[in-house]
Design a protein around this motif. Sequence first.
Motif, PDB file in Angstrom:
ATOM      1  N   ARG B  65     -21.038 -38.374  35.278  1.00 19.95           N
ATOM      2  CA  ARG B  65     -20.210 -39.583  35.342  1.00 19.95           C
ATOM      3  C   ARG B  65     -20.451 -40.512  34.162  1.00 19.95           C
ATOM      4  O   ARG B  65     -19.652 -41.392  33.899  1.00 19.95           O
ATOM      5  CB  ARG B  65     -20.469 -40.324  36.647  1.00 19.95           C
ATOM      6  CG  ARG B  65     -19.710 -39.717  37.820  1.00 19.95           C
ATOM      7  CD  ARG B  65     -20.227 -40.249  39.124  1.00 19.95           C
ATOM      8  NE  ARG B  65     -20.230 -41.695  39.173  1.00 19.95           N
ATOM      9  CZ  ARG B  65     -19.371 -42.415  39.877  1.00 19.95           C
ATOM     10  NH1 ARG B  65     -18.455 -41.826  40.579  1.00 19.95           N
ATOM     11  NH2 ARG B  65     -19.448 -43.726  39.887  1.00 19.95           N
ATOM     12  N   ASN B  66     -21.580 -40.353  33.479  1.00 20.67           N
ATOM     13  CA  ASN B  66     -21.888 -41.279  32.386  1.00 20.67           C
ATOM     14  C   ASN B  66     -21.812 -40.652  31.003  1.00 20.67           C
ATOM     15  O   ASN B  66     -22.363 -41.193  30.045  1.00 20.67           O
ATOM     16  CB  ASN B  66     -23.261 -41.910  32.606  1.00 20.67           C
ATOM     17  CG  ASN B  66     -23.219 -42.929  33.731  1.00 20.67           C
ATOM     18  OD1 ASN B  66     -22.503 -43.917  33.646  1.00 20.67           O
ATOM     19  ND2 ASN B  66     -23.947 -42.666  34.794  1.00 20.67           N
ATOM     20  N   THR B  67     -21.165 -39.486  30.903  1.00 24.35           N
ATOM     21  CA  THR B  67     -20.927 -38.904  29.582  1.00 24.35           C
ATOM     22  C   THR B  67     -19.441 -38.537  29.487  1.00 24.35           C
ATOM     23  O   THR B  67     -18.807 -38.273  30.507  1.00 24.35           O
ATOM     24  CB  THR B  67     -21.776 -37.640  29.350  1.00 24.35           C
ATOM     25  OG1 THR B  67     -21.586 -36.765  30.455  1.00 24.35           O
ATOM     26  CG2 THR B  67     -23.242 -37.966  29.230  1.00 24.35           C
ATOM     27  N   PRO B  68     -18.883 -38.543  28.271  1.00 23.92           N
ATOM     28  CA  PRO B  68     -17.446 -38.241  28.146  1.00 23.92           C
ATOM     29  C   PRO B  68     -17.156 -36.777  28.469  1.00 23.92           C
ATOM     30  O   PRO B  68     -17.950 -35.892  28.137  1.00 23.92           O
ATOM     31  CB  PRO B  68     -17.152 -38.518  26.669  1.00 23.92           C
ATOM     32  CG  PRO B  68     -18.319 -39.268  26.141  1.00 23.92           C
ATOM     33  CD  PRO B  68     -19.489 -38.891  26.975  1.00 23.92           C
ATOM     34  N   LEU B  70     -15.046 -34.906  27.086  1.00 23.65           N
ATOM     35  CA  LEU B  70     -14.896 -34.134  25.855  1.00 23.65           C
ATOM     36  C   LEU B  70     -16.244 -33.574  25.397  1.00 23.65           C
ATOM     37  O   LEU B  70     -16.344 -32.415  24.980  1.00 23.65           O
ATOM     38  CB  LEU B  70     -14.288 -35.036  24.775  1.00 23.65           C
ATOM     39  CG  LEU B  70     -13.688 -34.361  23.551  1.00 23.65           C
ATOM     40  CD1 LEU B  70     -12.700 -33.292  23.936  1.00 23.65           C
ATOM     41  CD2 LEU B  70     -13.003 -35.397  22.669  1.00 23.65           C
ATOM     42  N   VAL B  71     -17.305 -34.383  25.515  1.00 24.25           N
ATOM     43  CA  VAL B  71     -18.642 -33.924  25.132  1.00 24.25           C
ATOM     44  C   VAL B  71     -19.107 -32.819  26.072  1.00 24.25           C
ATOM     45  O   VAL B  71     -19.684 -31.818  25.641  1.00 24.25           O
ATOM     46  CB  VAL B  71     -19.637 -35.110  25.138  1.00 24.25           C
ATOM     47  CG1 VAL B  71     -21.045 -34.632  24.844  1.00 24.25           C
ATOM     48  CG2 VAL B  71     -19.220 -36.165  24.133  1.00 24.25           C
TER      49      VAL B  71
END
Lengths: 218, 221
Positions: B65-68, B70-71
């Motif tokens: 939930r705390n990383t994009p 796309l990454v």
Amino acid sequence: MLREFGIDDILLLLTGAKWTVLLSLIAFTGGGLLGLMVAIGRVFGPGPLKFLIECYIRAIQGTPLLGQLFLFYFGFSIFGFDVSAWVAISVAMVFFSSAFLGDSWRGCIEAIPKTQWEAADALGMSFVQKLCYVVLPQAARIAIPSTVGFMAQIVKNTSLAAVVGFVDLLRMGQLVTAATFQPLTVYLVVAFMYFAMCYPLSQWSRILERRYNATHQH
Amino acid sequence: MSYEFSFKPVFRNIDLLLEGAVATLQFSVIAIGVGLVIGTIGAATKVWGPKPLGFIVSCYVDFIRNTPLLVQLFVVFFGLPSVGIGLSASQAAIIGLSIYAGAYTVEIVRAGIQAIPRSQIEAGLCLGMGPLQVFRHVIIFPALKVVYPALASQFILILLGSSLVSFISAKELFHAAAYLDSRTFLPFEIYLVVSFMYLAMTLGFRALFYVLGRFAFSGGN
């Protein structure tokens, strides 16, 4: 020539992260200002304006940010403005944030009981006075937890800037990957850097929400 | 301004875009389905599971939930081959999207489960229902009903988020759009049409979720 992933690459990624932070701040400030207008227009505006704002919110919430980004990126040049990726992503992020923040703040303004308006009326306040001294301060209290949470969304969404070539954290990750050919390490480090930016915001939002609920449960 | 819009080449190739839209819908529906399963299991683990397992689920949820997205997709598609897990673009897209959908669903379903009063679970057990029966009839169904609106909005966000899988070269609507752009050089017109197609799909999803909600949660309770 390939090189090992090392401290220099971490520093490179941090310079990318600096642009991610800057872009997020622009998106949040611009989106917040426009969002406030969207929220106020949606609640108090004349019928046609309300309808237009509703369409605006629906259109932005119903299409991918990627589509909006491309429309701004290619659209600007069609209308004769030669803009950089930096401007396109900033403008796209501002409009995107304004629709989401405006929609959520509209709910907060509408949550203020009618009696508050009537009390302010009774004190002989003008509309602007009622809005600035009575309604918005109370609405802001309700709005803060979700707004802080949305800031994490903004940080994550700025990663799209990488696809139009703007050198933010993710794009820097792609460049470092090309130099070191260690995609797993690089992208995991990139992911942790985003995490380091978003996690505090999410946790803060959670704490604020709990505190707000605690004061409002009897 | 001297630009002349030409939508004709776009509509001449509309079948290409429609194919892409079908692929987008496929990716989204699979991700939503798998996400719902991960979400239900994860939420149950967080609420009743042993502490260490619950902690692992929390880490998973917080990290995703705390990383994009796309990454995350880049890690799955470009990163995993270096540890010997080579995935095709569409496999990576489905796995990435499902993991992403699962994390958000865990939090939503957990909120629903915790909204069920303890006394109802006890009442179910008193009636002689087994734990699985209680889970099915007393907990998960009413829990999903409570959080249904939140789930529906999240699923729409997954539909929109699936546009990102085009960057790991999975074939869907944006991928088709980029291909068409490279042949016609009409990016603005193409992405305008594509945006309207997404708008139509989100409206369709909204209507579908509304009907499904009426249908699924109308009886009993």
